[in-house]
Design a protein around this motif. Structure first.
Motif, PDB file in Angstrom:
ATOM      1  N   PRO A 147      22.022   0.001  12.816  1.00 17.46           N
ATOM      2  CA  PRO A 147      22.972  -0.820  12.646  1.00 17.46           C
ATOM      3  C   PRO A 147      22.051  -1.988  11.868  1.00 17.46           C
ATOM      4  N   TRP A 148      20.830  -2.657  12.438  1.00 16.36           N
ATOM      5  CA  TRP A 148      20.181  -3.404  11.794  1.00 16.36           C
ATOM      6  C   TRP A 148      19.797  -3.181  10.248  1.00 16.36           C
ATOM      7  N   GLU A 149      19.275  -1.835  10.082  1.00 16.31           N
ATOM      8  CA  GLU A 149      18.914  -1.537   8.900  1.00 16.31           C
ATOM      9  C   GLU A 149      20.238  -1.457   7.834  1.00 16.31           C
ATOM     10  N   GLU A 150      21.222  -0.958   8.362  1.00 18.19           N
ATOM     11  CA  GLU A 150      22.494  -0.981   7.517  1.00 18.19           C
ATOM     12  C   GLU A 150      22.803  -2.323   7.012  1.00 18.19           C
ATOM     13  N   THR A 151      22.997  -3.258   7.830  1.00 16.58           N
ATOM     14  CA  THR A 151      23.132  -4.790   7.546  1.00 16.58           C
ATOM     15  C   THR A 151      22.107  -5.078   6.362  1.00 16.58           C
ATOM     16  N   ALA A 152      20.887  -4.781   6.622  1.00 13.50           N
ATOM     17  CA  ALA A 152      19.768  -5.160   5.651  1.00 13.50           C
ATOM     18  C   ALA A 152      20.133  -4.551   4.225  1.00 13.50           C
ATOM     19  N   LEU A 153      20.509  -3.312   4.272  1.00 13.82           N
ATOM     20  CA  LEU A 153      20.612  -2.346   3.256  1.00 13.82           C
ATOM     21  C   LEU A 153      22.021  -2.862   2.401  1.00 13.82           C
ATOM     22  N   ARG A 154      23.158  -3.564   2.947  1.00 14.47           N
ATOM     23  CA  ARG A 154      24.161  -3.985   2.418  1.00 14.47           C
ATOM     24  C   ARG A 154      23.826  -5.479   2.049  1.00 14.47           C
ATOM     25  N   SER A 155      22.947  -6.148   2.451  1.00 17.39           N
ATOM     26  CA  SER A 155      22.410  -7.422   1.874  1.00 17.39           C
ATOM     27  C   SER A 155      21.650  -7.090   0.811  1.00 17.39           C
ATOM     28  N   PHE A 156      20.819  -5.988   0.639  1.00 14.00           N
ATOM     29  CA  PHE A 156      20.318  -5.785  -0.675  1.00 14.00           C
ATOM     30  C   PHE A 156      21.094  -5.474  -1.745  1.00 14.00           C
ATOM     31  N   GLU A 157      22.314  -5.040  -1.474  1.00 17.29           N
ATOM     32  CA  GLU A 157      23.081  -4.689  -2.594  1.00 17.29           C
ATOM     33  C   GLU A 157      23.786  -5.801  -3.151  1.00 17.29           C
ATOM     34  N   SER A 158      23.926  -6.849  -2.071  1.00 17.21           N
ATOM     35  CA  SER A 158      24.646  -7.929  -2.683  1.00 17.21           C
ATOM     36  C   SER A 158      23.080  -9.195  -3.308  1.00 17.21           C
ATOM     37  N   GLY A 159      22.095  -8.572  -3.459  1.00 18.27           N
ATOM     38  CA  GLY A 159      20.974  -9.386  -4.136  1.00 18.27           C
ATOM     39  C   GLY A 159      19.819  -9.958  -3.122  1.00 18.27           C
ATOM     40  N   ALA A 160      20.059  -9.673  -1.884  1.00 19.67           N
ATOM     41  CA  ALA A 160      18.947 -10.221  -1.057  1.00 19.67           C
ATOM     42  C   ALA A 160      17.540  -9.503  -1.238  1.00 19.67           C
ATOM     43  N   GLN A 220       0.934  -1.337  -0.069  1.00 21.28           N
ATOM     44  CA  GLN A 220       0.155  -0.047  -0.055  1.00 21.28           C
ATOM     45  C   GLN A 220       0.914   1.298  -0.022  1.00 21.28           C
ATOM     46  N   ILE A 221       1.969   1.282   0.777  1.00 22.54           N
ATOM     47  CA  ILE A 221       2.971   2.400   0.984  1.00 22.54           C
ATOM     48  C   ILE A 221       3.486   2.773  -0.535  1.00 22.54           C
ATOM     49  N   VAL A 222       3.989   1.632  -1.092  1.00 22.48           N
ATOM     50  CA  VAL A 222       4.486   1.513  -2.375  1.00 22.48           C
ATOM     51  C   VAL A 222       3.543   2.164  -3.507  1.00 22.48           C
ATOM     52  N   LEU A 223       2.321   1.534  -3.301  1.00 15.88           N
ATOM     53  CA  LEU A 223       1.245   2.221  -4.379  1.00 15.88           C
ATOM     54  C   LEU A 223       1.113   3.552  -4.072  1.00 15.88           C
ATOM     55  N   THR A 224       0.958   3.972  -2.794  1.00 20.75           N
ATOM     56  CA  THR A 224       0.669   5.452  -2.663  1.00 20.75           C
ATOM     57  C   THR A 224       1.969   6.176  -2.980  1.00 20.75           C
ATOM     58  N   ARG A 225       3.040   5.736  -2.886  1.00 23.26           N
ATOM     59  CA  ARG A 225       4.311   6.758  -3.302  1.00 23.26           C
ATOM     60  C   ARG A 225       4.269   6.678  -4.684  1.00 23.26           C
ATOM     61  N   TYR A 270      21.837   6.916  -8.173  1.00 23.61           N
ATOM     62  CA  TYR A 270      21.006   6.088  -8.410  1.00 23.61           C
ATOM     63  C   TYR A 270      20.635   5.778  -9.842  1.00 23.61           C
ATOM     64  N   GLN A 271      20.293   4.510 -10.426  1.00 28.84           N
ATOM     65  CA  GLN A 271      20.023   4.296 -11.680  1.00 28.84           C
ATOM     66  C   GLN A 271      18.695   3.898 -11.708  1.00 28.84           C
ATOM     67  N   VAL A 292      12.464  -4.331   3.245  1.00 33.21           N
ATOM     68  CA  VAL A 292      12.690  -4.798   1.848  1.00 33.21           C
ATOM     69  C   VAL A 292      13.123  -3.646   0.978  1.00 33.21           C
ATOM     70  N   PRO A 293      13.965  -3.771   0.131  1.00 32.07           N
ATOM     71  CA  PRO A 293      14.208  -2.626  -0.785  1.00 32.07           C
ATOM     72  C   PRO A 293      13.344  -1.779  -1.574  1.00 32.07           C
ATOM     73  N   LEU A 294      13.271  -0.566  -1.762  1.00 30.35           N
ATOM     74  CA  LEU A 294      12.249  -0.009  -2.703  1.00 30.35           C
ATOM     75  C   LEU A 294      13.108   0.169  -3.820  1.00 30.35           C
ATOM     76  N   ARG A 295      12.673  -0.127  -5.007  1.00 32.41           N
ATOM     77  CA  ARG A 295      13.266  -0.065  -6.259  1.00 32.41           C
ATOM     78  C   ARG A 295      13.008   1.261  -6.822  1.00 32.41           C
ATOM     79  N   ILE A 296      14.277   1.842  -7.361  1.00 33.45           N
ATOM     80  CA  ILE A 296      14.204   3.042  -8.137  1.00 33.45           C
ATOM     81  C   ILE A 296      13.405   3.054  -9.390  1.00 33.45           C
TER      82      ILE A 296
END
Length: 187
Positions: A137-150, A54-59, A186-187, A169-173
């Motif tokens: 710190p928890w979010e930073e770990t998650a963000l780095r895992s997203f850069e690796s494909g999680a 819902q948030i992604v749709l609204t954004r 960002y690309q 979850v990552p918000l895709r650009i």
């Protein structure tokens, strides 16, 4: 065993039975608790995913309109991180309006959700425009895992003496995001 004491005989035959039944009971209790925790986590994940959709749709709706204007009030002040020459406008009537971009809108919805419904969500980035969006710190770990494909990260943690479910979850650009975020590489 050559004893005629009925207590010793009962103990001799009953003790293994009691041990087996107790072990079985403890195993079933542990198994049921684990299943309950898994079901609870699955339910929380489904709920968090639905809120996120819902948030992604609204954004997306907001971005598709190039942002929206809202009257400037004590609760809705101009976004200092929005670089837009038309960020603030004045209507013919003299009323002042400010542009609400997807990030600012999300922050305001998050504040309402927290105050009215008791759950939290926020935006964060390794390269935030708004310094208050820096990851913990928890979010930073998650963000780095997203850069690796999680594709997501979830945990049940203890925070301030309470059990907390965290889901990220990552918000895709998208192309509409680049108007504000293009300068962040960002690309």
């Amino acid at each position: 065993m050559h004893t005629k004491n009925p207590f010793k005989l009962a103990l001799f035959y009953a003790l293994p039975f009691v041990i087996i039944v107790t072990a079985l009971f403890l195993f079933l209790l542990f198994w049921e608790r684990r299943n309950l925790e898994e079901e609870q986590q699955e339910g929380l994940t489904r709920t968090a995913s639905a809120v996120l959709q819902q948030i992604v749709l609204t954004r997306s709706w907001n971005a598709g309109h190039g942002g929206l204007y809202a009257r400037i009030t004590s609760r809705t002040q101009p976004n200092p991180y929005l670089e837009d020459p038309e960020r603030d406008i004045v209507a013919v009537s003299g009323k002042r309006y400010t542009k609400i971009n997807p990030a600012y809108m999300t922050r305001q919805i998050a504040e309402l959700a927290r105050s009215q419904h008791g759950y939290r969500f926020n935006l964060t980035s390794l390269r935030p425009l708004n310094p208050s969006n820096r990851p913990d710190p928890w979010e930073e770990t998650a963000l780095r895992s997203f850069e690796s494909g999680a594709d997501r990260r979830l945990s049940v943690l203890q925070e301030d003496g309470q059990q907390v479910f965290r889901y990220m979850v990552p918000l895709r650009i998208e192309r509409t995001c680049l108007e504000c975020h293009g300068k962040q590489r960002y690309q």
